[in-house]
Scaffold this motif. Structure first.
Motif, PDB file in Angstrom:
ATOM      1  N   LEU A 152      32.924  94.668  70.332  1.00 49.51           N
ATOM      2  CA  LEU A 152      34.374  94.741  70.206  1.00 49.51           C
ATOM      3  C   LEU A 152      34.768  94.297  68.803  1.00 49.51           C
ATOM      4  CD1 LEU A 152      35.334  93.149  73.650  1.00 49.51           C
ATOM      5  CD2 LEU A 152      35.285  95.586  73.054  1.00 49.51           C
ATOM      6  N   ALA A 153      35.690  95.014  68.178  1.00 48.44           N
ATOM      7  CA  ALA A 153      36.053  94.741  66.786  1.00 48.44           C
ATOM      8  C   ALA A 153      37.539  94.408  66.672  1.00 48.44           C
ATOM      9  CB  ALA A 153      35.719  95.941  65.902  1.00 48.44           C
ATOM     10  N   GLU A 154      37.838  93.522  65.744  1.00 50.51           N
ATOM     11  CA  GLU A 154      39.229  93.153  65.442  1.00 50.51           C
ATOM     12  C   GLU A 154      39.437  93.256  63.937  1.00 50.51           C
ATOM     13  OE1 GLU A 154      42.315  89.357  65.882  1.00 50.51           O
ATOM     14  OE2 GLU A 154      40.174  89.090  66.241  1.00 50.51           O
ATOM     15  N   ILE A 155      40.381  94.072  63.529  1.00 48.57           N
ATOM     16  CA  ILE A 155      40.693  94.228  62.105  1.00 48.57           C
ATOM     17  C   ILE A 155      41.603  93.084  61.674  1.00 48.57           C
ATOM     18  CG2 ILE A 155      41.828  95.695  60.387  1.00 48.57           C
ATOM     19  CD1 ILE A 155      40.991  98.091  62.166  1.00 48.57           C
ATOM     20  N   LEU A 156      41.137  92.314  60.712  1.00 45.02           N
ATOM     21  CA  LEU A 156      41.885  91.148  60.252  1.00 45.02           C
ATOM     22  C   LEU A 156      42.659  91.420  58.966  1.00 45.02           C
ATOM     23  CD1 LEU A 156      39.135  88.434  60.872  1.00 45.02           C
ATOM     24  CD2 LEU A 156      40.997  89.122  62.398  1.00 45.02           C
ATOM     25  N   ALA A 157      42.156  92.297  58.129  1.00 42.44           N
ATOM     26  CA  ALA A 157      42.846  92.660  56.886  1.00 42.44           C
ATOM     27  C   ALA A 157      42.317  93.997  56.410  1.00 42.44           C
ATOM     28  CB  ALA A 157      42.639  91.597  55.807  1.00 42.44           C
ATOM     29  N   ASN A 158      43.200  94.823  55.868  1.00 45.89           N
ATOM     30  CA  ASN A 158      42.806  96.134  55.326  1.00 45.89           C
ATOM     31  C   ASN A 158      43.763  96.460  54.187  1.00 45.89           C
ATOM     32  OD1 ASN A 158      41.553  98.597  54.985  1.00 45.89           O
ATOM     33  ND2 ASN A 158      42.652  99.605  56.644  1.00 45.89           N
ATOM     34  N   ILE A 159      43.369  96.076  52.973  1.00 50.94           N
ATOM     35  CA  ILE A 159      44.242  96.152  51.802  1.00 50.94           C
ATOM     36  C   ILE A 159      43.660  97.151  50.807  1.00 50.94           C
ATOM     37  CG2 ILE A 159      45.183  94.840  49.853  1.00 50.94           C
ATOM     38  CD1 ILE A 159      45.199  92.391  51.682  1.00 50.94           C
ATOM     39  N   ILE A 184      36.810  92.183  58.898  1.00 53.20           N
ATOM     40  CA  ILE A 184      36.723  92.549  60.305  1.00 53.20           C
ATOM     41  C   ILE A 184      35.954  91.480  61.068  1.00 53.20           C
ATOM     42  CG2 ILE A 184      34.544  93.842  60.210  1.00 53.20           C
ATOM     43  CD1 ILE A 184      35.967  96.008  61.937  1.00 53.20           C
ATOM     44  N   ARG A 185      36.322  91.313  62.344  1.00 49.71           N
ATOM     45  CA  ARG A 185      35.593  90.401  63.231  1.00 49.71           C
ATOM     46  C   ARG A 185      34.990  91.211  64.373  1.00 49.71           C
ATOM     47  NH1 ARG A 185      39.493  86.915  64.760  1.00 49.71           N
ATOM     48  NH2 ARG A 185      38.872  85.149  63.454  1.00 49.71           N
ATOM     49  N   HIS A 186      33.698  91.020  64.618  1.00 54.00           N
ATOM     50  CA  HIS A 186      33.025  91.604  65.774  1.00 54.00           C
ATOM     51  C   HIS A 186      32.783  90.511  66.804  1.00 54.00           C
ATOM     52  CE1 HIS A 186      31.020  95.360  63.727  1.00 54.00           C
ATOM     53  NE2 HIS A 186      32.337  95.391  63.698  1.00 54.00           N
ATOM     54  N   PHE A 187      33.149  90.797  68.027  1.00 53.12           N
ATOM     55  CA  PHE A 187      32.829  89.907  69.126  1.00 53.12           C
ATOM     56  C   PHE A 187      31.520  90.353  69.764  1.00 53.12           C
ATOM     57  CE2 PHE A 187      37.411  89.709  68.592  1.00 53.12           C
ATOM     58  CZ  PHE A 187      37.643  88.345  68.596  1.00 53.12           C
ATOM     59  N   PRO A 188      30.800  89.446  70.413  1.00 47.89           N
ATOM     60  CA  PRO A 188      29.531  89.848  71.045  1.00 47.89           C
ATOM     61  C   PRO A 188      29.750  90.977  72.044  1.00 47.89           C
ATOM     62  CG  PRO A 188      29.759  87.455  71.011  1.00 47.89           C
ATOM     63  CD  PRO A 188      31.080  88.006  70.566  1.00 47.89           C
ATOM     64  N   ARG A 189      28.753  91.852  72.174  1.00 44.23           N
ATOM     65  CA  ARG A 189      28.837  92.934  73.152  1.00 44.23           C
ATOM     66  C   ARG A 189      29.025  92.336  74.545  1.00 44.23           C
ATOM     67  NH1 ARG A 189      26.039  97.964  71.381  1.00 44.23           N
ATOM     68  NH2 ARG A 189      25.420  97.677  69.230  1.00 44.23           N
ATOM     69  N   LYS A 238      41.578  87.966  47.297  1.00 42.15           N
ATOM     70  CA  LYS A 238      42.409  86.807  47.645  1.00 42.15           C
ATOM     71  C   LYS A 238      43.463  87.182  48.681  1.00 42.15           C
ATOM     72  CE  LYS A 238      42.001  84.166  43.337  1.00 42.15           C
ATOM     73  NZ  LYS A 238      42.736  83.642  42.142  1.00 42.15           N
ATOM     74  N   ASP A 239      44.118  88.333  48.480  1.00 46.21           N
ATOM     75  CA  ASP A 239      45.158  88.774  49.416  1.00 46.21           C
ATOM     76  C   ASP A 239      44.567  89.042  50.799  1.00 46.21           C
ATOM     77  OD1 ASP A 239      46.998  88.589  47.396  1.00 46.21           O
ATOM     78  OD2 ASP A 239      47.161  90.752  47.046  1.00 46.21           O
ATOM     79  N   ALA A 240      43.379  89.650  50.839  1.00 43.09           N
ATOM     80  CA  ALA A 240      42.755  89.964  52.127  1.00 43.09           C
ATOM     81  C   ALA A 240      42.382  88.694  52.882  1.00 43.09           C
ATOM     82  CB  ALA A 240      41.524  90.835  51.908  1.00 43.09           C
ATOM     83  N   VAL A 241      41.802  87.731  52.182  1.00 47.87           N
ATOM     84  CA  VAL A 241      41.434  86.467  52.833  1.00 47.87           C
ATOM     85  C   VAL A 241      42.680  85.757  53.351  1.00 47.87           C
ATOM     86  CG1 VAL A 241      40.444  84.175  52.446  1.00 47.87           C
ATOM     87  CG2 VAL A 241      39.301  86.201  51.515  1.00 47.87           C
ATOM     88  N   LYS A 242      43.733  85.733  52.536  1.00 50.56           N
ATOM     89  CA  LYS A 242      44.978  85.090  52.959  1.00 50.56           C
ATOM     90  C   LYS A 242      45.582  85.799  54.165  1.00 50.56           C
ATOM     91  CE  LYS A 242      49.564  83.754  51.259  1.00 50.56           C
ATOM     92  NZ  LYS A 242      50.476  83.754  50.071  1.00 50.56           N
ATOM     93  N   HIS A 243      45.622  87.129  54.117  1.00 51.32           N
ATOM     94  CA  HIS A 243      46.211  87.918  55.201  1.00 51.32           C
ATOM     95  C   HIS A 243      45.414  87.762  56.493  1.00 51.32           C
ATOM     96  CE1 HIS A 243      48.460  91.266  57.004  1.00 51.32           C
ATOM     97  NE2 HIS A 243      47.305  91.668  57.496  1.00 51.32           N
ATOM     98  N   SER A 244      44.098  87.656  56.387  1.00 52.64           N
ATOM     99  CA  SER A 244      43.242  87.592  57.579  1.00 52.64           C
ATOM    100  C   SER A 244      43.360  86.271  58.318  1.00 52.64           C
ATOM    101  CB  SER A 244      41.783  87.813  57.182  1.00 52.64           C
ATOM    102  OG  SER A 244      41.291  86.691  56.447  1.00 52.64           O
ATOM    103  N   GLY A 245      43.708  85.208  57.585  1.00 52.08           N
ATOM    104  CA  GLY A 245      43.798  83.888  58.206  1.00 52.08           C
ATOM    105  C   GLY A 245      42.453  83.204  58.387  1.00 52.08           C
ATOM    106  N   VAL A 246      41.380  83.780  57.830  1.00 43.83           N
ATOM    107  CA  VAL A 246      40.065  83.150  57.936  1.00 43.83           C
ATOM    108  C   VAL A 246      39.781  82.353  56.671  1.00 43.83           C
ATOM    109  CG1 VAL A 246      39.229  85.023  59.392  1.00 43.83           C
ATOM    110  CG2 VAL A 246      38.775  85.095  56.942  1.00 43.83           C
ATOM    111  N   ARG A 247      38.868  81.429  56.786  1.00 48.58           N
ATOM    112  CA  ARG A 247      38.411  80.678  55.624  1.00 48.58           C
ATOM    113  C   ARG A 247      37.161  81.355  55.049  1.00 48.58           C
ATOM    114  NH1 ARG A 247      37.053  75.152  58.290  1.00 48.58           N
ATOM    115  NH2 ARG A 247      35.977  76.679  59.620  1.00 48.58           N
ATOM    116  N   VAL A 248      36.915  81.104  53.787  1.00 44.91           N
ATOM    117  CA  VAL A 248      35.724  81.686  53.163  1.00 44.91           C
ATOM    118  C   VAL A 248      34.472  81.283  53.924  1.00 44.91           C
ATOM    119  CG1 VAL A 248      34.253  81.583  51.109  1.00 44.91           C
ATOM    120  CG2 VAL A 248      36.718  81.945  50.856  1.00 44.91           C
ATOM    121  N   GLU A 249      34.417  80.023  54.369  1.00 44.94           N
ATOM    122  CA  GLU A 249      33.234  79.568  55.089  1.00 44.94           C
ATOM    123  C   GLU A 249      33.052  80.260  56.440  1.00 44.94           C
ATOM    124  OE1 GLU A 249      36.160  75.982  54.951  1.00 44.94           O
ATOM    125  OE2 GLU A 249      35.608  77.688  53.674  1.00 44.94           O
TER     126      GLU A 249
END
Length: 368
Positions: free
Chosen positions: A45-52, A31-36, A82-93
């Protein structure tokens, strides 16, 4: 319990990985949280990037043992991450924090996922946040539905609680005195040898829709608490009599069926839940009910609760199976809320507790 550090004002998006494995569902969420948008905003504000999710399913008539469930989680956890990281499009860093279910739940499955969380925390040099499973459900429900300050009915395989927020705690107003509502349904499904795919509770719900005759069962409400074990024993004895060639008959002379028993069990225990929830609403003066947990997907429960709430001029909030059934995104979300207020779980404190109470959590991200 997490330790508290001073956090600078967060002015950039934050990303969390969440791992859930307290029972037979293994979930990984990002999940990604944006600043209030403002200091007065109730939540970021929240954005769901992967939910496996992957579920350990046993044959009809069998439950899932902790050891076998833990083996399932260990077998699938790396693939799901691995699937969640790939699906989310984010890097580990890009990930800021690793969140995991610290309890309550089944010991061996909890430990297997906690070990995975510790491992990737060390491998990726990311901080850890342990999350209370029940609080994860509540915060995910609030996020998805937009409910502001509801009375919460938390119903799942291992938990049955009526909860309301007050002074940065989720206070428990009532709960089961023995087994949880989901456990009651699951165990009756085993008696009837109903399939566990996709879940025994869902298959009981389908059978209950076909039931035509109500079989009177014990109704056990004690103040704000409920008891399920006596109801289960009573209806199990009826089912075993029928299996043993001793049929039961309704008032119209027709034979009682499995569908009738499922219908009767649902109607009885859901009526009990509605009663204690209404009492909590009256006590705290709330017009909102939020249903969370796996049993919260049950449409009949939502319908019965909706009738009660509308009679009081209120409304019911619930999510679909993506968010009411155990999932990793709820752990990522609740963990990130805590992380953003300065909480961390040190490695030596990352042990799991099967009896991690909802009201033990200091809800630092709420001050309403």
């Amino acid at each position: 319990m997490p330790s508290k550090i001073q956090n600078p004002e967060i002015d950039r998006p934050m990303i969390a990985l969440g791992l859930e494995g307290s029972a037979n569902k293994l979930g990984v969420g990002i999940i990604r949280h944006f600043p209030r948008p403002s200091k007065s905003a109730p939540r970021p504000l929240a954005e769901i990037l992967a939910n496996i999710r992957h579920t350990y399913v046993t044959p009809p008539g069998e439950g899932f043992l902790p050891r076998d469930t833990a083996n399932h989680h260990r077998s699938y956890i790396v693939k799901l991450i691995k699937d969640a990281v790939k699906h989310s499009g984010v890097r580990v860093e890009d990930i800021d924090v690793v969140c995991f279910t610290q309890g309550p739940g089944m010991g061996a499955p909890l430990q297997s996922v906690a070990i995975a969380a510790r491992t990737i925390s060390l491998m990726w040099s990311k901080p850890l946040v342990g999350v209370n499973h029940c609080v994860g459900h509540i915060e995910m429900g609030r996020e998805i539905t937009g409910a502001t300050n509801p009375v919460v009915l938390y119903v799942s395989g291992g938990n049955t609680q009526v909860i309301a927020y007050s002074h940065q705690r989720y206070r428990i107003f009532g709960e089961t005195l023995d087994i949880a509502v989901g456990n009651c349904l699951d165990r009756f499904a085993r008696t009837l040898r109903i399939s566990n795919d996709p879940s025994p509770g869902y298959n009981i719900e389908l059978l209950a829709r076909k039931g035509k005759h109500y079989v009177e069962l014990p109704y056990t409400v004690k103040g704000m608490d409920v008891s399920m074990s006596g109801i289960l024993a009573f209806i199990d004895s009826i089912a075993n009599d029928i299996f043993g060639g001793n049929p039961k008959y309704a008032d119209d002379g027709k034979m009682i069926t499995n569908e009738d028993l499922c219908f009767s069990l649902q109607e009885t225990i859901f009526a009990m839940l509605v009663e204690i929830t209404e009492r909590a609403m009256a006590h705290v003066g709330s017009q909102q009910v939020l249903i969370v947990g796996g049993v919260g997907c049950n449409e009949r429960l939502q319908e019965m609760m909706g009738i009660m709430a509308r009679d009081r001029g209120g409304e019911v909030y619930a999510t679909d199976e993506r968010f009411c059934i155990d999932n990793g995104i709820m752990i990522a979300h609740a963990g990130l809320l805590a992380y953003e207020t300065g909480y961390r779980t040190q490695l030596e404190d990352s042990v799991c507790s099967q009896r991690f109470r909802t009201d033990e959590v200091f809800v630092s991200w709420r001050d309403d």
